[in-house]
Design a protein around this motif. Structure first.
Motif, short mmCIF file in Angstrom:
data_model
loop_
_atom_site.label_atom_id
_atom_site.label_comp_id
_atom_site.label_asym_id
_atom_site.label_seq_id
_atom_site.Cartn_x
_atom_site.Cartn_y
_atom_site.Cartn_z
N HIS A 43 0.84 -1.21 0.00
CA HIS A 43 0.00 0.00 0.00
C HIS A 43 0.87 1.25 0.00
O HIS A 43 0.61 2.23 -0.71
CB HIS A 43 -0.93 0.00 1.22
N VAL A 142 3.47 6.94 7.00
CA VAL A 142 2.07 6.59 6.73
C VAL A 142 1.80 5.18 7.25
O VAL A 142 0.89 4.95 8.04
CB VAL A 142 1.74 6.68 5.22
N GLU A 143 2.62 4.24 6.78
CA GLU A 143 2.37 2.84 7.13
C GLU A 143 2.97 2.44 8.47
O GLU A 143 2.74 1.33 8.94
CB GLU A 143 2.88 1.91 6.02
N SER B 25 -0.65 8.80 9.48
CA SER B 25 -1.11 7.41 9.73
C SER B 25 -2.59 7.25 9.40
O SER B 25 -3.08 6.13 9.22
CB SER B 25 -0.84 7.02 11.18
N THR B 26 -3.30 8.38 9.28
CA THR B 26 -4.72 8.30 8.89
C THR B 26 -4.87 7.80 7.45
O THR B 26 -5.97 7.42 7.04
CB THR B 26 -5.41 9.67 9.02
N LEU B 27 -3.78 7.81 6.69
CA LEU B 27 -3.83 7.37 5.29
C LEU B 27 -3.37 5.93 5.12
O LEU B 27 -3.35 5.41 4.02
CB LEU B 27 -2.93 8.27 4.42
N ALA B 28 -2.99 5.29 6.23
CA ALA B 28 -2.41 3.94 6.14
C ALA B 28 -3.43 2.94 5.63
O ALA B 28 -4.64 3.15 5.71
CB ALA B 28 -1.89 3.50 7.50
N TYR B 29 -2.93 1.83 5.13
CA TYR B 29 -3.77 0.75 4.62
C TYR B 29 -4.65 0.24 5.75
O TYR B 29 -4.19 -0.09 6.82
CB TYR B 29 -2.88 -0.38 4.10
N GLN B 30 -5.95 0.16 5.45
CA GLN B 30 -6.90 -0.27 6.47
C GLN B 30 -7.89 -1.24 5.88
O GLN B 30 -8.94 -0.83 5.40
CB GLN B 30 -7.65 0.93 7.04
N PRO B 31 -7.59 -2.52 5.92
CA PRO B 31 -8.62 -3.47 5.54
C PRO B 31 -9.70 -3.48 6.60
O PRO B 31 -9.49 -2.98 7.70
CB PRO B 31 -7.88 -4.81 5.50
N TRP B 57 -10.55 -14.00 -6.38
CA TRP B 57 -10.05 -13.34 -5.16
C TRP B 57 -11.22 -12.83 -4.35
O TRP B 57 -11.97 -12.02 -4.80
CB TRP B 57 -9.17 -12.19 -5.65
N TRP B 59 -12.61 -10.86 -1.13
CA TRP B 59 -12.22 -9.91 -0.10
C TRP B 59 -13.45 -9.57 0.72
O TRP B 59 -14.45 -9.13 0.19
CB TRP B 59 -11.70 -8.62 -0.74
N MET B 61 -14.02 -7.00 2.38
CA MET B 61 -13.64 -5.62 2.64
C MET B 61 -14.78 -4.92 3.35
O MET B 61 -14.57 -4.22 4.32
CB MET B 61 -13.34 -4.88 1.32
N HIS B 62 -15.97 -5.12 2.86
CA HIS B 62 -17.10 -4.44 3.46
C HIS B 62 -18.22 -5.42 3.72
O HIS B 62 -19.37 -5.04 3.78
CB HIS B 62 -17.60 -3.33 2.53
N ARG B 112 -19.67 -6.01 -6.16
CA ARG B 112 -19.72 -5.10 -5.02
C ARG B 112 -20.93 -5.49 -4.19
O ARG B 112 -21.52 -6.54 -4.41
CB ARG B 112 -19.86 -3.65 -5.49
#
Lengths: 182, 281
Positions: A43, A142-143, B25-31, B57, B59, B61-62, B112
């Protein structure tokens, strides 16, 4: 791909090497563990190259591609560098218009929680920095990866990561000025 | 700056860098917190179902999609948001709330929660959800169901053809819209978005003229289109009004008015200016 793997230093992690070997042999749970370990790294690599809104989806693409090409991996100890190379290549494809999907609008299904505008503004500034610096800064800030983790997961030497990190931070500080007082 | 903290978070925290990290960190990857990849299930399904290729695949995700997958006589399988299907045998996606979508072999689509993304291939949709609930995204346009049954084909270039059997479908992309009723079809291209819809029963001359006009949209190409138009081709001419201007629009309107009686109170000038109450009438 082989040239890239030969050019970087590899610090073998015997546990990870065994995990990769199991994944190459067909173990889906092993591949799942690799995903858990590397999703943030990929990411971060994507975020350094593509718009924020598309990075998540492209992480999926990278792991899908890696799953399909696992048998091509020659050196299991260099899995991180191999995966990172796939991610960078995918980012290039994205900009060449080889995007697989027209973006699904999110009127009904929000894709991600709102993020602070200032965070996106700082990210935009990071993206104006040289590529090597921006990727390292994003992985660190970020990560949330440490310098040693960045080196281990991307296949770069710790010295290279250190240079990228501190020079990148210096440049970022100059561009941000007093905005964040860093 | 505390270099050690910046490097590996050892030693005294560096206040400014900490601030930066807190912000970014608010932009970090968040599954999704519920996310897990059902790896064994992927392998098992890939081994026994011809529909989904090994690269499929899932996911979470939601959460789960509204859609369930039906293949032959096998029990219905739940699908997850973000899942990509490579279909090599006839399959059906079913939702009690939305409708049913037949997916033809050779198709590739992403699921989706309620929407679908058709990258290539062909689907036939029968929708009972309220209008605008069901949307299919393609590389060239978005098909918005307005209460209908239709077939949508997407080729390897991402260009598409929509054929409506019952009801209406809106085809949208980049601000350009086409409304396709039952018995009509519409092409869409990645380059130009939705084209001019026309009835499938239109004369071969008219269909050919539409195709030629769509290729270069020149004034000379408009002439044979208008000449070949009949009263049943008002749908195409109506769409042409907003896609032409000046003397071309006037020519389209004049031909339209010859073929189709205008509603009372609709003035030529209002139509040429694309006033909504005149156009929508």
């Amino acid at each position: 791909m082989n040239a890239i793997m030969n050019a970087v230093a590899v610090t073998p992690d015997s546990d990870e090497t065994a995990l990769v070997a199991r994944a190459v042999a067909g173990s889906r749970s092993a591949f799942g563990e690799l995903y858990n370990k590397y999703a943030h790294t990929i990411h971060g690599i994507m975020l350094a190259r593509v718009p924020f809104r598309d990075a998540n989806d492209l992480v999926q693409d990278v792991f899908l591609c890696a799953m399909e090409r696992l048998r091509e991996l020659r050196n299991e100890a260099a899995f991180g560098a191999w995966l990172a190379a796939i991610a960078r290549s995918r980012a290039i494809d994205y900009h060449r218009g080889k995007r697989r999907w027209a973006p699904l609008t999110n009127a009904v299904e929000p894709a991600c929680k709102p993020v602070p505008a200032q965070a996106l503004a700082v990210l935009d500034i990071i993206k104006t920095l040289p590529e090597a610096y921006r990727e390292t800064l994003i992985l660190r800030f970020v990560e949330g990866m440490t310098g040693p983790e960045i080196a281990a997961r991307t296949g770069l030497t710790p010295d290279s990561v250190r240079v990228n990190l501190f020079r990148g931070l210096k440049l970022l500080r100059e561009k941000l000025g007093d905005e964040l007082a860093i | 700056m505390s270099d050690n903290w910046i490097w590996d978070r050892s030693g005294e925290p560096d206040a400014a860098a900490e601030r930066l990290e807190r912000l970014l960190s608010t932009l970090a990857y968040q599954p999704s917190p519920r996310a897990h990849i059902p790896w064994k299930k992927i392998a098992a399904v890939a081994a026994c179902v011809a529909v989904i290729a090994c690269g499929a695949w899932w996911w979470r995700m939601h959460g789960r999609s509204e859609w369930k997958l039906l293949v032959g006589a096998s029990p219905a399988r739940s699908l997850y948001t973000g899942q990509v299907l490579h279909v090599s045998a006839p399959a059906v996606l079913h939702s009690d709330e939305i409708g049913e979508v037949e997916v033809r072999p050779g198709s590739e689509l992403r699921v989706r929660q309620t929407r679908l993304g058709l990258l290539r291939g062909s689907i036939h949709a029968t929708i009972w959800a309220p209008p605008r609930q069901f949307v299919v995204e393609t590389p060239a346009a978005r098909a918005v169901d307005l209460g209908c049954q239709y077939t949508l084909l997407v080729d390897a270039n991402g260009d598409g053809l929509l054929q409506v059997e019952t009801g209406w479908v809106a085809f949208e992309h980049g601000g350009r819209e086409s409304f396709i009723p039952a018995g009509a079809e519409c092409r869409t291209s990645k380059q130009n978005g939705p084209g001019l819809p026309y009835f499938q029963a239109a004369s071969p001359d008219f269909r050919k003229a539409v195709e030629q006009y769509e290729r270069n949209r020149s004034a000379p190409a408009l002439v044979p289109l208008l000449e070949a138009a009949r009263s049943s081709d008002g749908l195409t001419l109506w769409h042409l009004l907003s896609r032409t201007n000046g003397t071309r629009r006037a020519a389209v309107f004049d031909r339209f008015a010859q073929l189709v009686p205008l509603p009372a109170g609709v003035a030529r000038d209002d139509v040429l200016r694309l006033r909504p109450q005149a156009i929508d009438a």
